[in-house]
Structures are given as structure tokens and as C-alpha cells.
Design a protein around this motif. Sequence first.
Motif, PDB file in Angstrom:
ATOM      1  N   SER A 251       0.824  -1.204   0.000  1.00 46.93           N
ATOM      2  CA  SER A 251       0.000   0.000   0.000  1.00 46.93           C
ATOM      3  C   SER A 251       0.860   1.257   0.000  1.00 46.93           C
ATOM      4  O   SER A 251       0.486   2.271  -0.604  1.00 46.93           O
ATOM      5  CB  SER A 251      -0.934   0.002   1.214  1.00 46.93           C
ATOM      6  N   GLN A 252       2.020   1.210   0.622  1.00 48.56           N
ATOM      7  CA  GLN A 252       2.886   2.389   0.692  1.00 48.56           C
ATOM      8  C   GLN A 252       3.522   2.719  -0.653  1.00 48.56           C
ATOM      9  O   GLN A 252       3.733   3.885  -0.968  1.00 48.56           O
ATOM     10  CB  GLN A 252       3.977   2.171   1.751  1.00 48.56           C
ATOM     11  N   VAL A 253       3.832   1.703  -1.459  1.00 53.55           N
ATOM     12  CA  VAL A 253       4.463   1.951  -2.761  1.00 53.55           C
ATOM     13  C   VAL A 253       3.469   1.795  -3.915  1.00 53.55           C
ATOM     14  O   VAL A 253       3.849   1.782  -5.082  1.00 53.55           O
ATOM     15  CB  VAL A 253       5.681   1.022  -2.973  1.00 53.55           C
ATOM     16  N   GLU A 254       2.190   1.660  -3.576  1.00 55.53           N
ATOM     17  CA  GLU A 254       1.095   1.646  -4.549  1.00 55.53           C
ATOM     18  C   GLU A 254       1.189   0.489  -5.545  1.00 55.53           C
ATOM     19  O   GLU A 254       1.083   0.673  -6.759  1.00 55.53           O
ATOM     20  CB  GLU A 254       1.024   2.982  -5.285  1.00 55.53           C
ATOM     21  N   ILE A 255       1.382  -0.715  -5.008  1.00 52.55           N
ATOM     22  CA  ILE A 255       1.357  -1.902  -5.863  1.00 52.55           C
ATOM     23  C   ILE A 255       0.262  -2.870  -5.426  1.00 52.55           C
ATOM     24  O   ILE A 255       0.194  -3.998  -5.917  1.00 52.55           O
ATOM     25  CB  ILE A 255       2.726  -2.631  -5.869  1.00 52.55           C
ATOM     26  N   SER A 256      -0.608  -2.422  -4.524  1.00 52.91           N
ATOM     27  CA  SER A 256      -1.636  -3.315  -3.978  1.00 52.91           C
ATOM     28  C   SER A 256      -2.591  -3.828  -5.039  1.00 52.91           C
ATOM     29  O   SER A 256      -3.217  -4.881  -4.865  1.00 52.91           O
ATOM     30  CB  SER A 256      -2.429  -2.593  -2.878  1.00 52.91           C
ATOM     31  N   ASP A 257      -2.730  -3.073  -6.146  1.00 57.11           N
ATOM     32  CA  ASP A 257      -3.671  -3.498  -7.191  1.00 57.11           C
ATOM     33  C   ASP A 257      -3.301  -4.841  -7.796  1.00 57.11           C
ATOM     34  O   ASP A 257      -4.163  -5.548  -8.322  1.00 57.11           O
ATOM     35  CB  ASP A 257      -3.738  -2.436  -8.296  1.00 57.11           C
ATOM     36  N   ALA A 258      -2.013  -5.224  -7.704  1.00 55.87           N
ATOM     37  CA  ALA A 258      -1.569  -6.479  -8.316  1.00 55.87           C
ATOM     38  C   ALA A 258      -1.254  -7.554  -7.297  1.00 55.87           C
ATOM     39  O   ALA A 258      -0.900  -8.671  -7.677  1.00 55.87           O
ATOM     40  CB  ALA A 258      -0.335  -6.227  -9.188  1.00 55.87           C
ATOM     41  N   VAL A 259      -1.379  -7.247  -6.012  1.00 58.58           N
ATOM     42  CA  VAL A 259      -0.968  -8.192  -4.961  1.00 58.58           C
ATOM     43  C   VAL A 259      -2.188  -8.791  -4.288  1.00 58.58           C
ATOM     44  O   VAL A 259      -3.041  -8.070  -3.756  1.00 58.58           O
ATOM     45  CB  VAL A 259      -0.082  -7.497  -3.906  1.00 58.58           C
ATOM     46  N   ARG A 260      -2.278 -10.115  -4.316  1.00 62.59           N
ATOM     47  CA  ARG A 260      -3.351 -10.838  -3.638  1.00 62.59           C
ATOM     48  C   ARG A 260      -2.771 -11.717  -2.549  1.00 62.59           C
ATOM     49  O   ARG A 260      -1.867 -12.506  -2.793  1.00 62.59           O
ATOM     50  CB  ARG A 260      -4.116 -11.725  -4.612  1.00 62.59           C
ATOM     51  N   ALA A 261      -3.310 -11.553  -1.359  1.00 68.24           N
ATOM     52  CA  ALA A 261      -2.914 -12.412  -0.244  1.00 68.24           C
ATOM     53  C   ALA A 261      -4.037 -13.396   0.043  1.00 68.24           C
ATOM     54  O   ALA A 261      -5.177 -13.197  -0.363  1.00 68.24           O
ATOM     55  CB  ALA A 261      -2.612 -11.563   0.994  1.00 68.24           C
ATOM     56  N   ASN A 262      -3.666 -14.476   0.741  1.00 71.16           N
ATOM     57  CA  ASN A 262      -4.621 -15.515   1.121  1.00 71.16           C
ATOM     58  C   ASN A 262      -5.231 -16.227  -0.085  1.00 71.16           C
ATOM     59  O   ASN A 262      -6.397 -16.598  -0.075  1.00 71.16           O
ATOM     60  CB  ASN A 262      -5.731 -14.925   2.004  1.00 71.16           C
ATOM     61  N   TYR A 263      -4.432 -16.412  -1.122  1.00 69.53           N
ATOM     62  CA  TYR A 263      -4.823 -17.182  -2.307  1.00 69.53           C
ATOM     63  C   TYR A 263      -3.850 -18.344  -2.470  1.00 69.53           C
ATOM     64  O   TYR A 263      -2.648 -18.201  -2.216  1.00 69.53           O
ATOM     65  CB  TYR A 263      -4.782 -16.327  -3.568  1.00 69.53           C
ATOM     66  N   THR A 264      -4.361 -19.470  -2.909  1.00 73.24           N
ATOM     67  CA  THR A 264      -3.540 -20.646  -3.149  1.00 73.24           C
ATOM     68  C   THR A 264      -3.588 -21.018  -4.625  1.00 73.24           C
ATOM     69  O   THR A 264      -4.662 -21.021  -5.233  1.00 73.24           O
ATOM     70  CB  THR A 264      -4.032 -21.847  -2.319  1.00 73.24           C
ATOM     71  N   VAL A 265      -2.422 -21.304  -5.192  1.00 75.27           N
ATOM     72  CA  VAL A 265      -2.360 -21.798  -6.573  1.00 75.27           C
ATOM     73  C   VAL A 265      -2.538 -23.315  -6.523  1.00 75.27           C
ATOM     74  O   VAL A 265      -1.711 -24.035  -5.962  1.00 75.27           O
ATOM     75  CB  VAL A 265      -1.020 -21.437  -7.237  1.00 75.27           C
TER      76      VAL A 265
END
Length: 595
Positions: A251-265
Motif C-alpha cells: 500500500s505504501q508503494v502503490e502496488i496493492s492493485d496487483a498483490v493478492r494475499a490468502n490465495y492458493t495456486v
Amino acid sequence: MANANTEPEVARLDSRQLAHQAVSSKDNSREAVRQTQLNHKQEVFEGTIPITNGESLFVDTLLIGNGPSALVLSYLLHGNTPFYEPDTEYGPHPDSVLHSLLDEPCGEDKRQHDRHCIYDSILHNLTLQQYLRYTQRASAPQVVAPVNYLLDTLVAPNIDIDLHARQKSRVRWSLKKENAVNHLVVGSSFVPGGQWAGRDVPSRTLSYAEMLSLPGFSYSEYYKSTHGKEPDPYSRPMRTDVAAYYAMYPSQVEISDAVRANYTVLSLHRSEGRTGNTFKAIIQNNDTACLQIVTARNVVLATGVFTHQVPPDPILYPIVSRQHASNHYEQMKVDSDGAVLIIGSGFSAADAILSVPDNKKIIHLFQWDPKNRPSPLRACHKETYPEYASLYRLMRLAAASRGSSSNWGSCYGLAGRYEGFANGSIIEATTDTIKILLSSGATIERRVSELKTYVGRIGVISYLSSKLRSEIGVGADQIWASKYSFRKRINSRMERWTAVVTGQETRDSEKHGKEGYYIQKWTHELGELACTVPDFESCKVYINDYSTSYGLEVAGGVFVIGSLVGDSLVRYVLGGCVVVAGNIIERRNARRRIN
């Protein structure tokens, strides 16, 4: 911090619809169509076009894992571009030769390349690559790749001896939207940070505070914003603080749009169809169990090698089963005087030993082979890491006694409580006792109340299809990966690279060599694979020397970064990420030129 489950996502693009939009604007030129496509891609990338959960996604690059290396690569693929900055108040880089190599433009057409762009220098300056190999051997640990050493010395020159090294950085970060590549970062940890997010052990890090910083938002900036003061650069922060820093980073470097947490491949395989050579992945939201299909041209494996702890030997199952079945009170009733049995010779085992309560005895079993597989504690200086150095001394004394127990331990409250057994093995175990065979051949028996094993950690690659696992060289039936899995593949595979030169290319081979270009192909057990730009058959790619010697591309379109290739220290992950980002950006640009 943004909620990972509500982040805007990257949608599949419909090229026919985009073309129709361009034609309706009364300009049906190819350039107008292409520009409309690019504008639409940028809108999707920036999250202004939402999609419903469950839709198929198309991205250029899929990053699997959301630890520090994946976050750094995402920062780069958002268009944040590194430049060498010689004009600082401290002057250029103190290494005058390195400065001269970075100060000159490079590339096939020097007029088209940004001056001081580190991508260009790394990918196209052969002299720089040769110099890095020489200086890395002389100045850095052998396990550090030359490009990792380069970025480390640019970001923080002489950080090992300079308290304020990061303030003298010779790297300037500039947002270049033309270098942005639409991508997706998928990680199973509940917040960004990978394995750091799941480590709530109240222990300190091995690295100093500023050595844990990522570009764009340093650890000291995080610490000051949360604690109201500057951290001591030579302090070793708590792991919980570092986990909070990495969770805040996107969120601080404004890349949250591409980062997903709590996902499993769940699965990943290579797919060849009318859209070209791509990868298809099935990912699952761990909260909602919703599935999505992600199609990507490139895949970057950044899952690390610390996801699962190697289980204890089956002979210890009586103790393990008792620990699982009993609560703490019942456990104490079984044997209040029993010792804590700790197995392992690394930092995790050391942290466990140092955290044992003062009223408990310690039995420490560890492998001792200083010539072939030395303990990582050996590298700890007594002034820099006094607790680790002291424990290593106890281990050495135990080993010198030919396997007999040692009761030394005057430091850190271990006196009279610590018994170390080098190369001892457990030959019998009950719920509260163990029988140890010493290296001298003698046997002893000890009572234990608790077991902690730290014989290593491994990563999981079971989500890769068996065909893809064979392709990257780990074996079709192999579902685990260590830092040695890909290193062996890289070293053996890159020996098979051969130059492909014919006709004019032969006449220009010397020129290509001077400029650092290589027209190459690779062979492996499954046959020959042409190294091509994805989707464009027979389109040649110039591979930089770092890739061919250190090998971050383990198969066509499959890259590996982070601890999977041995880059376990955060300070060294930036170099590999720069190489991967540079290659991905160049291939994307090549596709645009062909179109």
C-alpha cells in the motif's frame, strides 16, 4: 493497509472489442487500434475496470508467492525503473571502474536507450558482466550472484562497514509507465510478506534493520511511522516488526492493485493454443473457496523454500504424538524434570535453544561436518552475533569431545543446562525417554518432556503439472524444492547452451560479443527448445550473461527468484528481480514492435 480480497483485478482483454472501439472513432489505422489496446490495458492494470470474482484473468506475468522477492519484482513491473545516479552529494560510486562502466550508454542502438538505466547495463554490457564476476569473487560470498552484489553495492555502498550506507545510495528510482507490465502476485499468506507473515516467534532477525529494506519504502520509514523514532541501523529487529513492515509495503508503494494475499495456486500447466505458448493456473481464494483461471505469458516462481518444516524422524513419533495429544498441563505432569530435546545446527535451532526457560535442561543433537556442510553459525562474529557465536563454540567443544556430552555453557544462562551431542543419533524413543548412540559408539539415555526439530525447511511445487516439473528439471514426481533443487538444474543446464550463428550473424559475432548479446538455444532431457519471444515463432531473444551463467529462467517463460535459487538474504534479492524484470520488459517491448 488495503484488503487483499477487495483489490481490483486484471481482466482478460477482448482485442476485437478494442479494435471496434478504435474504428468507431473514425480512425481505423493500425496505430489507433494498438494505442486503444494499450490505453485499455493501462486502465485494467490501474484497477479502473473491475471484474466479478470468478472470471478468467489474463496477465503478462504471474508471480507465485508474495514474499519480499515477489513484492520487489511487482514494484519493478509497475514501472519503477532503477537508474545509476552518479551526481550525488557524495559523488559517483566509490568504485571508479564500476562508475565508468555504468556511466556509458549501451544497447544495440545507444540512442534509444536511457542513459544510466540499470536494465540496459545489466542486460547489454558484457564488460560490466565480466567485471562483476571478478569483483564478486574478490569481495562477496561465493553464494551471491554477481548481479545481486552489484545492486547491493549500488543501493548501499559498503553497508557492512558504513553505518549510513543507504543514505548514500547511487540508485535513483523513476516511474516509467512504458515499463509497466500487467501482472498478478498470488500468495497464500494472509497478508503480504510470505513466510515472514506467519512467523510470530519472538526472536530477532539475522540481518540488520536496513538490510531488510525494500525499494521505495524502507524499513526505517516504516519504523519511524509506527514507533515515532529512527531505528538503530545496526539493530536486529524483531521478526514481528519486519512482518508488519512487509504487510504495509504494497500500500505504501502503490502496488496493492496487483498483490493478492490468502490465495492458493492449485495447479499450473503450460498451454499451447491459438493465443500462443502460455500458462494456465487455477487459483483459489482461501476465504471464499472461489476458483479463478489465470492465463499468463510468463510465470515467476517465488514461493521460497521455507514453507514446510522437514518432519522429525519416525523414531520420534512417540514423543510427537504425546505432544499433539496432551495439553500443556498434562505434559508437565508426564515429566516435569524432562529436558527439551532440540535437533538441528542452524539459526532456528539456535533461537530455540536461547528461548528455552531458565528452569529447563537442554539436549542438543546436531550434525557436525565443518569441511563439507558447516553450520551457518560458524560465520557469526562474536561481536556482531555474540549469542550465535557462543553457541557455536559450545557445539565445537561438544564435537571435540568425540560425541560425549558437554556441560559447558557459561553464556546466556546455559551453564549446567546445556548438553550437546555432535553426530549423535536416536536409536530408541518412548513418550518421555530417548536412547542416544554417540559417535564414539557409546549409548546414553535421557528423559525428555518436549521435542523441537529444525533439520531444514523445504518449499512445495506440487501445484506445477508433472510435465512442467520435468521441464524445469526437478522431476515429474518431485513435489518438494530446496535451494539446491534449481541451483543444480541451473548449473547443469547452462553448460549446454550453444551459440547459433549463421551467415551475417557469423560475420557479426565479434560485434555481438562486445555488446554482450548472445543468440543461443538450450537443450535438455526432453529435447531442444528454441528460446523465443512467447507467441512469436523463430523470433530471437538476446540473453544476457547473468541469465546464462546463473540461470533465473529455468524453462521457456518460467523464472525463479528468491530463496528458491539461494537468495535467502533480503539484501540480495533485488539483483535477481532486476534481471527478471528487465527480460520480461524487453520481451513485451519486442512483441509490441512486431505488432
